[in-house]
Design a protein around this motif. Structure first.
Motif, PDB file in Angstrom:
ATOM      1  N   HIS A   1       0.830  -1.202   0.000  1.00 31.16           N
ATOM      2  CA  HIS A   1       0.000   0.000   0.000  1.00 31.16           C
ATOM      3  C   HIS A   1       0.866   1.253   0.000  1.00 31.16           C
ATOM      4  O   HIS A   1       2.062   1.206   0.267  1.00 31.16           O
ATOM      5  CB  HIS A   1      -0.917   0.023   1.229  1.00 31.16           C
ATOM      6  CG  HIS A   1      -0.178   0.213   2.526  1.00 31.16           C
ATOM      7  ND1 HIS A   1       0.436  -0.830   3.190  1.00 31.16           N
ATOM      8  CD2 HIS A   1       0.068   1.334   3.276  1.00 31.16           C
ATOM      9  CE1 HIS A   1       1.014  -0.374   4.292  1.00 31.16           C
ATOM     10  NE2 HIS A   1       0.811   0.939   4.368  1.00 31.16           N
TER      11      HIS A   1
ATOM     12  N   THR B   1      -4.244   1.123  -2.226  1.00 30.32           N
ATOM     13  CA  THR B   1      -3.862  -0.268  -2.412  1.00 30.32           C
ATOM     14  C   THR B   1      -4.544  -0.807  -3.658  1.00 30.32           C
ATOM     15  O   THR B   1      -5.259  -0.083  -4.368  1.00 30.32           O
ATOM     16  CB  THR B   1      -4.222  -1.098  -1.162  1.00 30.32           C
ATOM     17  OG1 THR B   1      -3.636  -2.389  -1.260  1.00 30.32           O
ATOM     18  CG2 THR B   1      -5.727  -1.220  -0.985  1.00 30.32           C
TER      19      THR B   1
ATOM     20  N   PRO C   1      -7.325  -2.452  -5.854  1.00 32.78           N
ATOM     21  CA  PRO C   1      -8.776  -2.401  -5.641  1.00 32.78           C
ATOM     22  C   PRO C   1      -9.339  -3.649  -4.973  1.00 32.78           C
ATOM     23  O   PRO C   1     -10.251  -3.555  -4.136  1.00 32.78           O
ATOM     24  CB  PRO C   1      -9.338  -2.220  -7.054  1.00 32.78           C
ATOM     25  CG  PRO C   1      -8.241  -1.545  -7.817  1.00 32.78           C
ATOM     26  CD  PRO C   1      -6.967  -2.086  -7.246  1.00 32.78           C
TER      27      PRO C   1
ATOM     28  N   ALA D   1      -8.874  -3.466  -1.180  1.00 33.37           N
ATOM     29  CA  ALA D   1      -9.318  -2.271  -0.466  1.00 33.37           C
ATOM     30  C   ALA D   1     -10.391  -2.571   0.579  1.00 33.37           C
ATOM     31  O   ALA D   1     -10.280  -2.151   1.736  1.00 33.37           O
ATOM     32  CB  ALA D   1      -9.817  -1.229  -1.466  1.00 33.37           C
ATOM     33  N   ARG D   2     -11.448  -3.288   0.206  1.00 39.33           N
ATOM     34  CA  ARG D   2     -12.541  -3.515   1.148  1.00 39.33           C
ATOM     35  C   ARG D   2     -12.112  -4.353   2.348  1.00 39.33           C
ATOM     36  O   ARG D   2     -12.378  -3.969   3.497  1.00 39.33           O
ATOM     37  CB  ARG D   2     -13.727  -4.155   0.414  1.00 39.33           C
ATOM     38  CG  ARG D   2     -14.894  -4.586   1.320  1.00 39.33           C
ATOM     39  CD  ARG D   2     -15.309  -3.509   2.310  1.00 39.33           C
ATOM     40  NE  ARG D   2     -15.653  -2.261   1.659  1.00 39.33           N
ATOM     41  CZ  ARG D   2     -15.798  -1.106   2.288  1.00 39.33           C
ATOM     42  NH1 ARG D   2     -15.584  -1.038   3.604  1.00 39.33           N
ATOM     43  NH2 ARG D   2     -16.115  -0.023   1.626  1.00 39.33           N
TER      44      ARG D   2
ATOM     45  N   ALA E   1      -9.964  -2.131   4.563  1.00 35.18           N
ATOM     46  CA  ALA E   1     -10.756  -1.089   5.223  1.00 35.18           C
ATOM     47  C   ALA E   1     -11.521  -1.660   6.405  1.00 35.18           C
ATOM     48  O   ALA E   1     -11.588  -1.044   7.481  1.00 35.18           O
ATOM     49  CB  ALA E   1     -11.711  -0.446   4.222  1.00 35.18           C
TER      50      ALA E   1
ATOM     51  N   VAL F   1      -9.644   3.977   2.591  1.00 38.71           N
ATOM     52  CA  VAL F   1      -8.891   2.983   1.826  1.00 38.71           C
ATOM     53  C   VAL F   1      -9.457   2.946   0.415  1.00 38.71           C
ATOM     54  O   VAL F   1     -10.659   2.723   0.219  1.00 38.71           O
ATOM     55  CB  VAL F   1      -8.966   1.588   2.471  1.00 38.71           C
ATOM     56  CG1 VAL F   1      -8.110   0.594   1.675  1.00 38.71           C
ATOM     57  CG2 VAL F   1      -8.500   1.643   3.924  1.00 38.71           C
ATOM     58  N   THR F   2      -8.611   3.168  -0.563  1.00 31.27           N
ATOM     59  CA  THR F   2      -9.049   3.217  -1.951  1.00 31.27           C
ATOM     60  C   THR F   2      -7.862   2.862  -2.838  1.00 31.27           C
ATOM     61  O   THR F   2      -6.811   2.447  -2.346  1.00 31.27           O
ATOM     62  CB  THR F   2      -9.603   4.621  -2.288  1.00 31.27           C
ATOM     63  OG1 THR F   2     -10.120   4.626  -3.620  1.00 31.27           O
ATOM     64  CG2 THR F   2      -8.529   5.689  -2.161  1.00 31.27           C
ATOM     65  N   ASP F   3      -8.033   2.994  -4.137  1.00 29.51           N
ATOM     66  CA  ASP F   3      -6.895   2.863  -5.052  1.00 29.51           C
ATOM     67  C   ASP F   3      -6.618   4.228  -5.655  1.00 29.51           C
ATOM     68  O   ASP F   3      -7.506   5.088  -5.727  1.00 29.51           O
ATOM     69  CB  ASP F   3      -7.182   1.829  -6.142  1.00 29.51           C
ATOM     70  CG  ASP F   3      -8.351   2.222  -7.024  1.00 29.51           C
ATOM     71  OD1 ASP F   3      -8.115   2.741  -8.133  1.00 29.51           O
ATOM     72  OD2 ASP F   3      -9.508   2.026  -6.588  1.00 29.51           O
TER      73      ASP F   3
END
Length: 348
Positions: free
Chosen positions: A33, A65, A67, A70-71, A74, A105-107
Motif C-alpha cells: 500500500h 492499495t 482495488p 481495499a474492502r 478497510a 482505503v481506496t486505489d
C-alpha cells in the motif's frame, strides 16, 4: 494507544503522520500500500489551527492499495482503530457530515479521477490541466506521503507539481488579461462618483494580483479562505502586499490608483526576472488619453502568448477553470469543472 504529544494543539500533518506509523501501518500489515495525507482539509496545506479542530478534523490517512484488497483492508482497520489518538477522537464529523473515522482505503486511480477528473500517471492533456481547479491541484501535490510501498504516489504527485512551461505562460497570460480588462475602472468608477464601485474593482484587482504572484512563483493559488495566507508566505511578497493593503484602504480613487501602481510595478519587475518573455517596460502609463494610470497588463499577456506559441488544446483566451469561475459548485466538482473548460476549449 501511546503517542508522544503533549497537551495543546497538534498540527494535522504531525498528528496524522504519527497515527499512520503507530496505528494504521501495523493494521495494514503485509498488504502492499501507499499512505498519505492529501486531498481536502486545511491541514493538507498546513493552514490548520486550533480552530480547525471544531469540525471534520482529526487523525487522517488515505491508504492506496489494489482495488481487490481495499474492502477487506478497510474493514480490518475500522474494526481495530482506537477511540482516541494523540488526545483527539479518531471518529469525527460536522453538522454536514456524519460521524466517520479518518482512514480512507481506496486505489490511486479512483481517488485521482474523483478528485481531479483524470489519473496523472497517464498522459496529462491540456484539458486535464485547465479543467483541474488550483485548489484541487494544490491538495494533490501538497500534504505528505507517509509510505509509498507501491511506488505510485511520488510519480503521480511529481507529474502535477507544475504546469509545462508553454502552458504556464498561457495561464499567466490569461491572469494578466483579467487585470487588463479592469485596470482602468477604479479610476473611472471614482471619476463618476461611484466610490463603492471603485472599491469593489480595486478588491478584484488585488485578488487577481495575489493569484498572479502565486502563479509566477509556481504555487497553485488556494481558495478564498487561504489565499491571503498563501500569499503572505511567498518570499518577497511584503512590498506588493503592503501596496495592495494601501489600495484597499485608500480613501479616494486616486489613493487606490497610486497604491495599485506600486503593486503593478513590482509585479512587472517580477515578470521580467522570470525571463519567460523579453523584458518589458515595468513603468505604469496613462490609459490611452484618459487620466488613469495603469500597467498596460495586455502587454504582458500578449508577450507571454507569443512566447508560448500554439498550446495544443487551448482554444480560448479565457484560461483555466479558476480564471473563468469562482463558483464553489464548479471548482469542487471535477465533472463540472471539466465541463466548463470543455465548453471554452472544445475539441476539434
Amino acid at each position: 494507544m501511546m503517542s508522544d504529544f503533549a497537551a495543546g494543539f497538534v498540527p494535522g500533518r504531525e498528528l496524522s503522520r504519527a497515527f499512520y506509523h503507530q496505528v494504521v501501518a501495523p493494521l495494514a500489515g503485509a498488504v502492499p500500500h501507499g499512505a498519505a495525507l492529501i486531498g481536502p482539509g486545511s491541514e493538507v496545506l498546513a493552514f490548520d489551527t486550533e480552530r480547525s479542530t471544531d469540525h471534520d478534523w482529526g487523525p487522517r490517512v488515505l491508504i492506496f492499495t489494489d482495488p481487490a484488497a481495499a474492502r477487506p483492508l478497510a474493514d480490518r482497520i475500522a474494526a481495530h482503530l482506537p477511540d482516541r489518538f494523540g488526545g483527539y477522537p479518531t471518529a469525527f464529523g460536522s453538522d454536514r457530515h456524519p460521524l466517520h473515522h479518518g482512514v480512507q482505503v481506496t486505489d490511486l486511480a479512483s481517488f485521482a479521477r474523483a478528485h481531479l477528473g483524470f489519473d496523472p500517471r497517464g498522459q496529462i492533456t491540456t484539458a486535464d490541466w485547465l479543467g483541474a481547479s488550483w485548489q484541487r491541484l494544490a491538495e494533490f501535490t501538497s500534504g505528505e506521503v507517509f509510505h509509498d510501498g507501491l511506488g505510485e504516489l511520488a510519480p503521480a504527485r511529481a507529474a502535477l507539481r507544475w504546469y509545462p512551461v508553454p502552458l504556464w505562460r498561457y495561464v499567466l497570460a490569461c491572469q494578466w488579461r483579467r487585470i487588463g480588462q479592469v485596470e482602468a475602472f477604479p479610476g473611472r468608477c471614482g471619476e463618476v462618483g461611484d466610490d463603492l464601485g471603485s472599491r469593489l474593482v480595486t478588491a478584484r484587482i488585488a485578488e487577481d494580483v495575489m493569484k498572479l504572484c502565486l502563479l509566477m512563483r509556481r504555487r497553485y493559488p488556494p481558495y478564498t479562505k487561504w489565499l491571503g495566507s498563501a500569499f503572505a508566505r511567498l518570499p518577497g511578497s511584503a512590498e506588493i502586499g503592503e501596496a495592495l493593503a494601501g489600495a484597499l484602504g485608500g480613501r479616494t480613487w486616486r489613493d487606490r490608483e497610486r497604491h495599485l501602481c506600486r503593486a503593478y510595478e513590482r509585479l512587472a519587475a517580477l515578470h521580467n526576472r522570470l525571463a519567460l518573455t523579453e523584458p518589458l517596460d515595468p513603468a505604469v502609463r496613462p490609459f490611452h488619453d484618459r487620466p488613469f494610470q495603469v500597467i498596460g497588463a495586455d502587454r504582458f499577456a500578449d508577450a507571454l502568448l507569443a512566447a508560448a506559441g500554439p498550446v495544443p488544446g487551448a482554444r480560448s483566451p479565457a484560461g483555466s477553470v479558476d480564471q473563468v469561475s469562482d463558483a464553489v459548485e464548479v471548482l469542487t466538482d471535477a465533472t463540472r469543472s471539466r465541463a466548463v473548460t470543455r465548453a471554452l476549449h472544445p475539441a476539434r
